[in-house]
Scaffold this motif. Structure first.
Motif, PDB file in Angstrom:
ATOM      1  N   PHE A 115       5.286   5.555  -0.898  1.00  0.00           N
ATOM      2  CA  PHE A 115       4.320   6.571  -1.287  1.00  0.00           C
ATOM      3  C   PHE A 115       2.942   5.926  -1.405  1.00  0.00           C
ATOM      4  O   PHE A 115       2.822   4.730  -1.610  1.00  0.00           O
ATOM      5  N   THR A 116       1.906   6.732  -1.242  1.00  0.00           N
ATOM      6  CA  THR A 116       0.535   6.250  -1.363  1.00  0.00           C
ATOM      7  C   THR A 116      -0.038   6.757  -2.683  1.00  0.00           C
ATOM      8  O   THR A 116      -0.187   7.974  -2.866  1.00  0.00           O
ATOM      9  N   PRO A 117      -0.336   5.851  -3.611  1.00  0.00           N
ATOM     10  CA  PRO A 117      -0.873   6.297  -4.897  1.00  0.00           C
ATOM     11  C   PRO A 117      -2.319   6.768  -4.764  1.00  0.00           C
ATOM     12  O   PRO A 117      -3.070   6.265  -3.933  1.00  0.00           O
ATOM     13  N   LYS A 118      -2.679   7.746  -5.573  1.00  0.00           N
ATOM     14  CA  LYS A 118      -4.067   8.181  -5.629  1.00  0.00           C
ATOM     15  C   LYS A 118      -4.878   7.081  -6.290  1.00  0.00           C
ATOM     16  O   LYS A 118      -4.380   6.347  -7.154  1.00  0.00           O
ATOM     17  N   SER A 119      -6.129   6.964  -5.901  1.00  0.00           N
ATOM     18  CA  SER A 119      -6.985   5.937  -6.497  1.00  0.00           C
ATOM     19  C   SER A 119      -7.149   6.168  -8.001  1.00  0.00           C
ATOM     20  O   SER A 119      -7.267   5.213  -8.765  1.00  0.00           O
ATOM     21  N   CYS A 120      -7.103   7.428  -8.432  1.00  0.00           N
ATOM     22  CA  CYS A 120      -7.231   7.707  -9.864  1.00  0.00           C
ATOM     23  C   CYS A 120      -6.007   7.211 -10.640  1.00  0.00           C
ATOM     24  O   CYS A 120      -6.113   6.868 -11.818  1.00  0.00           O
ATOM     25  N   THR A 146       4.336  -2.497 -10.873  1.00  0.00           N
ATOM     26  CA  THR A 146       4.935  -3.658 -10.208  1.00  0.00           C
ATOM     27  C   THR A 146       4.013  -4.195  -9.121  1.00  0.00           C
ATOM     28  O   THR A 146       3.789  -5.405  -9.021  1.00  0.00           O
ATOM     29  N   VAL A 147       3.476  -3.306  -8.305  1.00  0.00           N
ATOM     30  CA  VAL A 147       2.569  -3.728  -7.236  1.00  0.00           C
ATOM     31  C   VAL A 147       1.311  -4.361  -7.831  1.00  0.00           C
ATOM     32  O   VAL A 147       0.859  -5.416  -7.369  1.00  0.00           O
ATOM     33  N   LEU A 148       0.749  -3.759  -8.867  1.00  0.00           N
ATOM     34  CA  LEU A 148      -0.476  -4.291  -9.470  1.00  0.00           C
ATOM     35  C   LEU A 148      -0.240  -5.670 -10.094  1.00  0.00           C
ATOM     36  O   LEU A 148      -1.099  -6.548 -10.016  1.00  0.00           O
ATOM     37  N   PRO A 189      -7.845  -7.401  -5.353  1.00  0.00           N
ATOM     38  CA  PRO A 189      -7.607  -6.534  -4.202  1.00  0.00           C
ATOM     39  C   PRO A 189      -8.302  -5.182  -4.360  1.00  0.00           C
ATOM     40  O   PRO A 189      -8.510  -4.704  -5.481  1.00  0.00           O
ATOM     41  N   THR A 190      -8.642  -4.592  -3.244  1.00  0.00           N
ATOM     42  CA  THR A 190      -9.273  -3.277  -3.275  1.00  0.00           C
ATOM     43  C   THR A 190      -8.216  -2.199  -3.512  1.00  0.00           C
ATOM     44  O   THR A 190      -7.012  -2.441  -3.362  1.00  0.00           O
ATOM     45  N   TYR A 191      -8.685  -1.016  -3.850  1.00  0.00           N
ATOM     46  CA  TYR A 191      -7.767   0.101  -4.050  1.00  0.00           C
ATOM     47  C   TYR A 191      -7.015   0.399  -2.756  1.00  0.00           C
ATOM     48  O   TYR A 191      -5.827   0.715  -2.784  1.00  0.00           O
ATOM     49  N   GLN A 192      -7.685   0.288  -1.608  1.00  0.00           N
ATOM     50  CA  GLN A 192      -7.028   0.542  -0.326  1.00  0.00           C
ATOM     51  C   GLN A 192      -5.917  -0.464  -0.074  1.00  0.00           C
ATOM     52  O   GLN A 192      -4.860  -0.107   0.464  1.00  0.00           O
ATOM     53  N   GLU A 193      -6.132  -1.712  -0.437  1.00  0.00           N
ATOM     54  CA  GLU A 193      -5.083  -2.724  -0.278  1.00  0.00           C
ATOM     55  C   GLU A 193      -3.891  -2.413  -1.172  1.00  0.00           C
ATOM     56  O   GLU A 193      -2.737  -2.544  -0.746  1.00  0.00           O
ATOM     57  N   VAL A 194      -4.160  -1.998  -2.398  1.00  0.00           N
ATOM     58  CA  VAL A 194      -3.080  -1.624  -3.319  1.00  0.00           C
ATOM     59  C   VAL A 194      -2.316  -0.433  -2.751  1.00  0.00           C
ATOM     60  O   VAL A 194      -1.077  -0.409  -2.768  1.00  0.00           O
ATOM     61  N   GLN A 195      -3.035   0.547  -2.223  1.00  0.00           N
ATOM     62  CA  GLN A 195      -2.384   1.715  -1.641  1.00  0.00           C
ATOM     63  C   GLN A 195      -1.518   1.329  -0.450  1.00  0.00           C
ATOM     64  O   GLN A 195      -0.393   1.827  -0.296  1.00  0.00           O
ATOM     65  N   SER A 196      -1.993   0.429   0.389  1.00  0.00           N
ATOM     66  CA  SER A 196      -1.249  -0.002   1.564  1.00  0.00           C
ATOM     67  C   SER A 196       0.036  -0.726   1.167  1.00  0.00           C
ATOM     68  O   SER A 196       1.110  -0.455   1.719  1.00  0.00           O
ATOM     69  N   VAL A 197      -0.056  -1.643   0.222  1.00  0.00           N
ATOM     70  CA  VAL A 197       1.119  -2.397  -0.222  1.00  0.00           C
ATOM     71  C   VAL A 197       2.135  -1.455  -0.877  1.00  0.00           C
ATOM     72  O   VAL A 197       3.342  -1.563  -0.631  1.00  0.00           O
ATOM     73  N   THR A 198       1.655  -0.529  -1.682  1.00  0.00           N
ATOM     74  CA  THR A 198       2.555   0.425  -2.343  1.00  0.00           C
ATOM     75  C   THR A 198       3.267   1.290  -1.317  1.00  0.00           C
ATOM     76  O   THR A 198       4.474   1.545  -1.432  1.00  0.00           O
ATOM     77  N   GLY A 234      -1.753  -9.415  -8.701  1.00  0.00           N
ATOM     78  CA  GLY A 234      -2.626 -10.135  -9.624  1.00  0.00           C
ATOM     79  C   GLY A 234      -3.665  -9.266 -10.299  1.00  0.00           C
ATOM     80  O   GLY A 234      -4.607  -9.799 -10.906  1.00  0.00           O
ATOM     81  N   VAL A 235      -3.521  -7.962 -10.214  1.00  0.00           N
ATOM     82  CA  VAL A 235      -4.472  -7.064 -10.860  1.00  0.00           C
ATOM     83  C   VAL A 235      -4.180  -6.969 -12.348  1.00  0.00           C
ATOM     84  O   VAL A 235      -5.071  -7.057 -13.191  1.00  0.00           O
ATOM     85  N   LEU A 236      -2.909  -6.786 -12.687  1.00  0.00           N
ATOM     86  CA  LEU A 236      -2.473  -6.710 -14.075  1.00  0.00           C
ATOM     87  C   LEU A 236      -1.775  -8.013 -14.458  1.00  0.00           C
ATOM     88  O   LEU A 236      -1.113  -8.631 -13.625  1.00  0.00           O
ATOM     89  N   PRO A 237      -1.886  -8.394 -15.717  1.00  0.00           N
ATOM     90  CA  PRO A 237      -1.175  -9.607 -16.159  1.00  0.00           C
ATOM     91  C   PRO A 237       0.328  -9.359 -16.238  1.00  0.00           C
ATOM     92  O   PRO A 237       0.780  -8.236 -16.447  1.00  0.00           O
TER      93      PRO A 237
END
Length: 73
Positions: A17-22, A61-63, A2-11, A67-70
């Motif tokens: 809250f919207t996490p910073k990409s960093c 948890t979101v990552l 997933p892209t960073y924007q998708e991760v931000q949207s789900v979070t 499927g981003v993190l194991p």
């Protein structure tokens, strides 16, 4: 992956809250899932905006769920 924007949207939807990409990059780098430091990064020894401790669990948890993190990290 997933892209960073998708991760931000789900979070945002799940935790309000919207996490910073960093922050996302910080957590991914802790698991060796980045290609290396960005060319515009000022210091290789420190991060200007590391993922704050109070947001780390929710973002992890979101990552994991995306499927981003194991699992089991």
């Amino acid at each position: 992956m997933p892209t960073y924007q998708e991760v931000q949207s789900v979070t945002k939807k799940r935790f309000g809250f919207t996490p910073k990409s960093c922050w996302i990059a910080h957590l991914k780098s802790e698991h060796s899932l980045t290609r290396g430091a960005a060319p515009n990064r000022q210091s290789l020894d420190s991060r200007k905006h590391p993922c704050p401790d109070h947001r780390r669990d929710d973002l992890t948890t979101v990552l994991i769920d995306m499927g981003v993190l194991p699992r089991g990290t």
